[in-house]
Design a protein around this motif. Structure first.
Motif, PDB file in Angstrom:
ATOM      1  N   THR A   6      10.589  -5.990  12.495  1.00 30.89           N
ATOM      2  CA  THR A   6      10.384  -6.590  11.169  1.00 30.89           C
ATOM      3  C   THR A   6       8.997  -6.252  10.634  1.00 30.89           C
ATOM      4  OG1 THR A   6      11.720  -8.416  11.975  1.00 30.89           O
ATOM      5  CG2 THR A   6      10.572  -8.777   9.906  1.00 30.89           C
ATOM      6  N   VAL A   7       7.973  -6.382  11.522  1.00 35.70           N
ATOM      7  CA  VAL A   7       6.604  -6.044  11.112  1.00 35.70           C
ATOM      8  C   VAL A   7       6.530  -4.583  10.693  1.00 35.70           C
ATOM      9  CG1 VAL A   7       4.236  -5.758  11.962  1.00 35.70           C
ATOM     10  CG2 VAL A   7       5.512  -7.835  12.519  1.00 35.70           C
ATOM     11  N   HIS A   8       7.166  -3.721  11.489  1.00 34.14           N
ATOM     12  CA  HIS A   8       7.140  -2.293  11.197  1.00 34.14           C
ATOM     13  C   HIS A   8       7.778  -1.999   9.831  1.00 34.14           C
ATOM     14  CE1 HIS A   8       6.988   1.942  11.989  1.00 34.14           C
ATOM     15  NE2 HIS A   8       8.265   2.039  11.654  1.00 34.14           N
ATOM     16  N   ARG A   9       8.913  -2.710   9.585  1.00 34.93           N
ATOM     17  CA  ARG A   9       9.592  -2.494   8.294  1.00 34.93           C
ATOM     18  C   ARG A   9       8.724  -2.971   7.139  1.00 34.93           C
ATOM     19  NH1 ARG A   9      15.564  -4.351   7.458  1.00 34.93           N
ATOM     20  NH2 ARG A   9      14.959  -3.741   5.385  1.00 34.93           N
ATOM     21  N   TRP A  10       8.078  -4.116   7.380  1.00 34.59           N
ATOM     22  CA  TRP A  10       7.252  -4.686   6.308  1.00 34.59           C
ATOM     23  C   TRP A  10       6.005  -3.823   6.073  1.00 34.59           C
ATOM     24  CZ3 TRP A  10       2.362  -6.619   5.528  1.00 34.59           C
ATOM     25  CH2 TRP A  10       2.201  -7.314   4.326  1.00 34.59           C
ATOM     26  N   LEU A  11       5.440  -3.306   7.198  1.00 31.99           N
ATOM     27  CA  LEU A  11       4.194  -2.535   7.079  1.00 31.99           C
ATOM     28  C   LEU A  11       4.483  -1.065   6.785  1.00 31.99           C
ATOM     29  CD1 LEU A  11       1.529  -3.498   9.770  1.00 31.99           C
ATOM     30  CD2 LEU A  11       1.172  -3.124   7.343  1.00 31.99           C
ATOM     31  N   ASN A  12       5.236  -0.794   5.770  1.00 32.82           N
ATOM     32  CA  ASN A  12       5.467   0.613   5.467  1.00 32.82           C
ATOM     33  C   ASN A  12       4.302   1.171   4.650  1.00 32.82           C
ATOM     34  OD1 ASN A  12       5.853  -0.058   2.773  1.00 32.82           O
ATOM     35  ND2 ASN A  12       8.003  -0.524   3.138  1.00 32.82           N
ATOM     36  N   GLU A  14       4.014   2.468   1.688  1.00 37.24           N
ATOM     37  CA  GLU A  14       3.853   2.039   0.289  1.00 37.24           C
ATOM     38  C   GLU A  14       3.060   0.751   0.214  1.00 37.24           C
ATOM     39  OE1 GLU A  14       7.936   4.156  -0.482  1.00 37.24           O
ATOM     40  OE2 GLU A  14       7.181   2.916   1.122  1.00 37.24           O
ATOM     41  N   ARG A  15       3.430  -0.185   1.090  1.00 39.76           N
ATOM     42  CA  ARG A  15       2.770  -1.490   1.030  1.00 39.76           C
ATOM     43  C   ARG A  15       1.304  -1.393   1.451  1.00 39.76           C
ATOM     44  NH1 ARG A  15       7.701  -5.299   2.896  1.00 39.76           N
ATOM     45  NH2 ARG A  15       8.560  -5.506   0.819  1.00 39.76           N
ATOM     46  N   VAL A  16       1.055  -0.568   2.476  1.00 42.99           N
ATOM     47  CA  VAL A  16      -0.328  -0.405   2.926  1.00 42.99           C
ATOM     48  C   VAL A  16      -1.160   0.219   1.795  1.00 42.99           C
ATOM     49  CG1 VAL A  16      -1.838   0.830   4.539  1.00 42.99           C
ATOM     50  CG2 VAL A  16       0.256  -0.236   5.366  1.00 42.99           C
ATOM     51  N   LEU A  17      -0.571   1.236   1.177  1.00 43.91           N
ATOM     52  CA  LEU A  17      -1.283   1.917   0.092  1.00 43.91           C
ATOM     53  C   LEU A  17      -1.534   0.966  -1.086  1.00 43.91           C
ATOM     54  CD1 LEU A  17      -2.331   4.742  -0.597  1.00 43.91           C
ATOM     55  CD2 LEU A  17      -0.177   5.196  -1.733  1.00 43.91           C
ATOM     56  N   ILE A  20      -4.289  -1.473  -0.109  1.00 38.66           N
ATOM     57  CA  ILE A  20      -5.630  -0.860  -0.151  1.00 38.66           C
ATOM     58  C   ILE A  20      -6.085  -0.686  -1.596  1.00 38.66           C
ATOM     59  CG2 ILE A  20      -6.888   1.298   0.284  1.00 38.66           C
ATOM     60  CD1 ILE A  20      -5.289   1.564   2.887  1.00 38.66           C
ATOM     61  N   PHE A  21      -5.177  -0.195  -2.416  1.00 36.80           N
ATOM     62  CA  PHE A  21      -5.517   0.050  -3.819  1.00 36.80           C
ATOM     63  C   PHE A  21      -5.846  -1.264  -4.541  1.00 36.80           C
ATOM     64  CE2 PHE A  21      -4.489   1.342  -8.232  1.00 36.80           C
ATOM     65  CZ  PHE A  21      -5.277   2.476  -8.300  1.00 36.80           C
ATOM     66  N   SER A  22      -5.081  -2.309  -4.234  1.00 37.60           N
ATOM     67  CA  SER A  22      -5.324  -3.610  -4.867  1.00 37.60           C
ATOM     68  C   SER A  22      -6.662  -4.184  -4.399  1.00 37.60           C
ATOM     69  CB  SER A  22      -4.220  -4.601  -4.517  1.00 37.60           C
ATOM     70  OG  SER A  22      -2.988  -4.046  -4.806  1.00 37.60           O
ATOM     71  N   LEU A  23      -6.909  -4.085  -3.077  1.00 37.93           N
ATOM     72  CA  LEU A  23      -8.173  -4.607  -2.539  1.00 37.93           C
ATOM     73  C   LEU A  23      -9.352  -3.869  -3.168  1.00 37.93           C
ATOM     74  CD1 LEU A  23      -9.725  -6.372  -0.506  1.00 37.93           C
ATOM     75  CD2 LEU A  23      -9.431  -4.549   1.182  1.00 37.93           C
TER      76      LEU A  23
ATOM     77  N   ILE B 454       0.030  10.511   1.902  1.00 36.93           N
ATOM     78  CA  ILE B 454      -0.044   9.681   0.689  1.00 36.93           C
ATOM     79  C   ILE B 454       0.831  10.290  -0.409  1.00 36.93           C
ATOM     80  CG2 ILE B 454      -1.592   8.672  -1.045  1.00 36.93           C
ATOM     81  CD1 ILE B 454      -2.479   7.638   1.554  1.00 36.93           C
ATOM     82  N   SER B 455       0.810  11.612  -0.511  1.00 34.15           N
ATOM     83  CA  SER B 455       1.580  12.258  -1.585  1.00 34.15           C
ATOM     84  C   SER B 455       3.059  11.951  -1.449  1.00 34.15           C
ATOM     85  CB  SER B 455       1.364  13.767  -1.565  1.00 34.15           C
ATOM     86  OG  SER B 455       0.030  14.030  -1.857  1.00 34.15           O
ATOM     87  N   ARG B 456       3.537  11.907  -0.188  1.00 27.41           N
ATOM     88  CA  ARG B 456       4.951  11.591   0.035  1.00 27.41           C
ATOM     89  C   ARG B 456       5.268  10.185  -0.487  1.00 27.41           C
ATOM     90  NH1 ARG B 456       4.874  12.728   5.688  1.00 27.41           N
ATOM     91  NH2 ARG B 456       3.995  14.793   5.465  1.00 27.41           N
ATOM     92  N   VAL B 457       4.345   9.282  -0.205  1.00 33.18           N
ATOM     93  CA  VAL B 457       4.544   7.896  -0.678  1.00 33.18           C
ATOM     94  C   VAL B 457       4.523   7.874  -2.203  1.00 33.18           C
ATOM     95  CG1 VAL B 457       3.585   5.564  -0.650  1.00 33.18           C
ATOM     96  CG2 VAL B 457       3.455   6.970   1.396  1.00 33.18           C
ATOM     97  N   LEU B 458       3.558   8.598  -2.782  1.00 32.75           N
ATOM     98  CA  LEU B 458       3.437   8.595  -4.239  1.00 32.75           C
ATOM     99  C   LEU B 458       4.662   9.209  -4.893  1.00 32.75           C
ATOM    100  CD1 LEU B 458      -0.320   9.602  -4.627  1.00 32.75           C
ATOM    101  CD2 LEU B 458       0.690   7.368  -5.080  1.00 32.75           C
TER     102      LEU B 458
END
Lengths: 145, 468
Positions: A6-12, A14-17, A20-23, B454-458
């Motif tokens: 579940t953690v692995h699925r949640w921590l994909n 996109e979410r990490v990116l 980071i971008f939001s922070l 990152i590009s793949r995600v984007l």
């Protein structure tokens, strides 16, 4: 096992990116708007409403500008002076040096001595010139009188 | 303000003519954004170089002389452009048209615009005021402007008269150029810093686009533009950001050369490294690292030895032509450096500095983890390096990594050899500025390491990330 899945699925990625971008954006906006020094915005608005030389008075201080004007009248271009009573890295010292050019700051045996400490009333070998003394004093070498 | 605008336009036009001649001669293709931003920095370098030559020839720093020089460059440049065979090719941006923008691109573009306007509004009403600006750069430009030349004994003036007379003169001479058009106005002259900042972000984006997709490049440019330390230094008269700009551009061109073997990139890289020597003394470290790594690269890469020797010779020639006047004058007049005096380096001093290394490391970790100056920039950088450690020594990334390692090792050694102050004082007042010199190159290296992932995600999120 299912917990880590579940953690692995949640921590994909996109979410990490996104996190980071939001922070990054939150921290950026926080430090952009936050006053770096006390009264920074007040000074800024004063600057906006000031013109020409007044702007320098806002930043450098009215006393320092007034005193530098007096020194400029007293010290001819090309003459040397020493600023006493301030540390080497004191901002008032470097600002005075900047304002007083083409008179040249030096150490030691100079034509004039300047002090921004009004308490200093005598310098050996020099004579005090008249000033209101609120910001400092200026002395001329005796043999130049 | 009109005078400052004219000064900057004259500078841009001068650079533009030189860059267009280069493009026509070499068939170098670039976008309009790269053309304009490279021209600005080329113009800055050329103008500073010319003012220095003016001084050597005893030609006064006066607006008539500046205009004559710019006009002569324009006429000669236009003549050369029209007589040279071939044509100037402005390449379209990589992934077709600029619009529509993805959400991430809109956020990045808005962020950069907000940051730039913030800098502009903070700078426009303020006179030169920060400590080093007044002690060093602004005072020097005032001296040059009112003297009409660099005074005869300038490089031997004591520290009490002017701070660091041994420092390269790019910023003071650029300010002197602007004063030529505006008269002595130390409020308006500040505009040069936001313009440098804006031109750099455009340059960084356009060079990133040579390597990465549109959204990813926009994110990189946004992050670099909004690093608080970077933006703060665009508000004050300091040469550190100028050094960072020249080193970053030179570093990216070096990487592009090592990837593609296109010699135009190599020439541009050497031009930027050459002009960086006019910005700050620290540029010597980066330029030496570049020359060493280039020699290493040429030894390892395939190709005919005479071609490799020609490439090396070209670089050395460009560096020599650009840097020679400054170093000749510096060597002949012998100004002393206040931070490292070679005659005073001794074992006891080095041992004392070595004992203080924990202090240095403590200050370094404060910079890395403290968000006030760097947001999470260095955390992301070191995170990328650890995450992609296996890529660090592959292909052209090997040279990028070595460049960072050699130059940071030299900075570290400089702290250990420093003689002027105690290490805590020196490191405390310089470390954040020194890290600024690396941040553009660090941003590009980190981007290079992670862009595949990152590009793949984007792409999944709908951003435009196709290569050229």
């Amino acid at each position: 096992m299912s917990g880590s899945y579940t953690v692995h699925r949640w921590l994909n990625k996109e979410r990490v990116l996104t996190a980071i971008f939001s922070l990054w954006t939150i921290l950026w906006l926080f430090f952009l708007i936050r006053e770096d020094k006390d009264g920074q915005y007040k000074t800024y608005f004063k600057l906006l409403t000031s013109r020409g030389e007044e702007k320098k008075q806002v930043i450098y201080g009215r006393d320092l500008i007034g005193f530098s004007e007096f020194c400029k009248d007293m010290i001819p271009a090309g003459q040397t002076y020493e600023i006493m009573g301030l540390g080497d890295y004191d901002v008032d010292k470097v600002r005075l040096r900047y304002l007083l050019w083409p008179a040249r700051a030096e150490d030691g045996d100079t034509d004039f001595k300047i002090t921004v400490d009004p308490g200093i009333k005598d310098v050996e070998g020099y004579v005090r010139l008249v000033h209101d003394g609120s910001k400092g004093n200026i002395f001329i070498k005796k043999d130049r009188l | 303000m009109t005078g400052a605008f004219a000064a900057l336009m004259a500078l841009e036009a001068t650079g533009l003519v030189f860059f267009l001649v280069f493009m026509k001669k070499t068939a170098y293709e670039c976008t309009m954004a790269e053309l304009l931003s490279v021209s600005f920095f080329a113009g800055l370098g050329i103008v500073v170089y010319t003012l220095f030559i003016f001084d050597l020839l005893n030609i006064r720093f006066a607006v008539t002389n500046y205009l004559f020089f710019s006009a002569a460059c324009l006429v000669a440049g236009i003549f050369i452009i029209f007589t040279l065979p071939g044509r100037i090719i402005l390449a379209p941006p990589r992934a077709g048209s600029l619009f529509p923008l993805s959400l991430a691109e809109k956020i990045c573009l808005s962020g950069i615009a907000i940051q730039f306007l913030w800098i502009l509004f903070m700078v426009l009403p303020s006179p030169v005021s920060s400590h080093d600006a007044v002690a060093n750069y602004a005072l020097k430009s005032k001296i040059f402007y009112f003297t009409g030349l660099i005074p005869e004994n300038f490089f031997n003036m004591p520290e009490a008269s002017v701070a660091h007379p041994d420092y390269p003169l790019m910023l003071p001479l650029a300010m002197t150029w602007i004063y030529g058009f505006t008269g002595f106005d130390d409020v308006v002259v500040n505009i040069v810093m936001p313009v440098i900042y804006a031109a750099f972000i455009v340059l960084f984006y356009s060079l990133s686009r040579r390597q990465f997709g549109r959204t990813f490049s926009a994110i990189c440019a946004f992050m670099l533009a909004t690093v608080p330390q970077f933006a703060d230094y665009a508000m004050i008269i300091h040469a550190d950001i100028i050094l960072a700009v020249f080193i970053t551009a030179a570093f990216i061109y070096m990487t592009l050369y090592m990837k593609s073997l296109d010699k135009n990139y190599l020439v541009l890289s050497s031009v930027f490294f050459g002009f960086s020597l006019w910005a700050k003394n620290e540029a010597i470290v980066f330029t030496a690292a570049f020359v060493i790594l280039l020699a290493f690269f040429l030894c390892r890469c395939a190709g005919r030895p005479p071609d490799k020797a020609r490439s090396m010779l070209t670089v050395l020639m460009v560096l020599f032509i650009i840097a020679a006047p400054w170093f000749c004058v510096k060597l002949l007049s012998g100004p002393a450096n206040s931070d490292i005096r070679l005659s005073e380096i001794n074992f006891a001093g080095i041992a004392e500095n070595i004992r203080d290394i924990p202090v240095l490391l403590d200050l370094f970790q404060q910079e890395v983890f403290g968000p006030k100056k760097w947001n999470i920039f260095w955390i992301l950088f070191f995170g990328s390096v650890i995450w992609k450690r296996k890529k660090l020594f592959r292909g052209e990334i090997l040279y990028m990594t070595l460049f960072m390692m050699i130059s940071s090792a030299c900075y570290f050694s400089a702290y250990i050899l420093m003689t002027g102050y105690d290490l805590y004082f020196f490191a405390n007042t310089t470390i954040s500025r020194f890290m600024l010199h690396f941040c553009g190159a660090a941003m590009f290296l980190a981007a290079y390491l992670v862009h595949d992932d990152i590009s793949r995600v984007l792409e999944r999120c709908g951003g435009k990330n196709k290569g050229m």
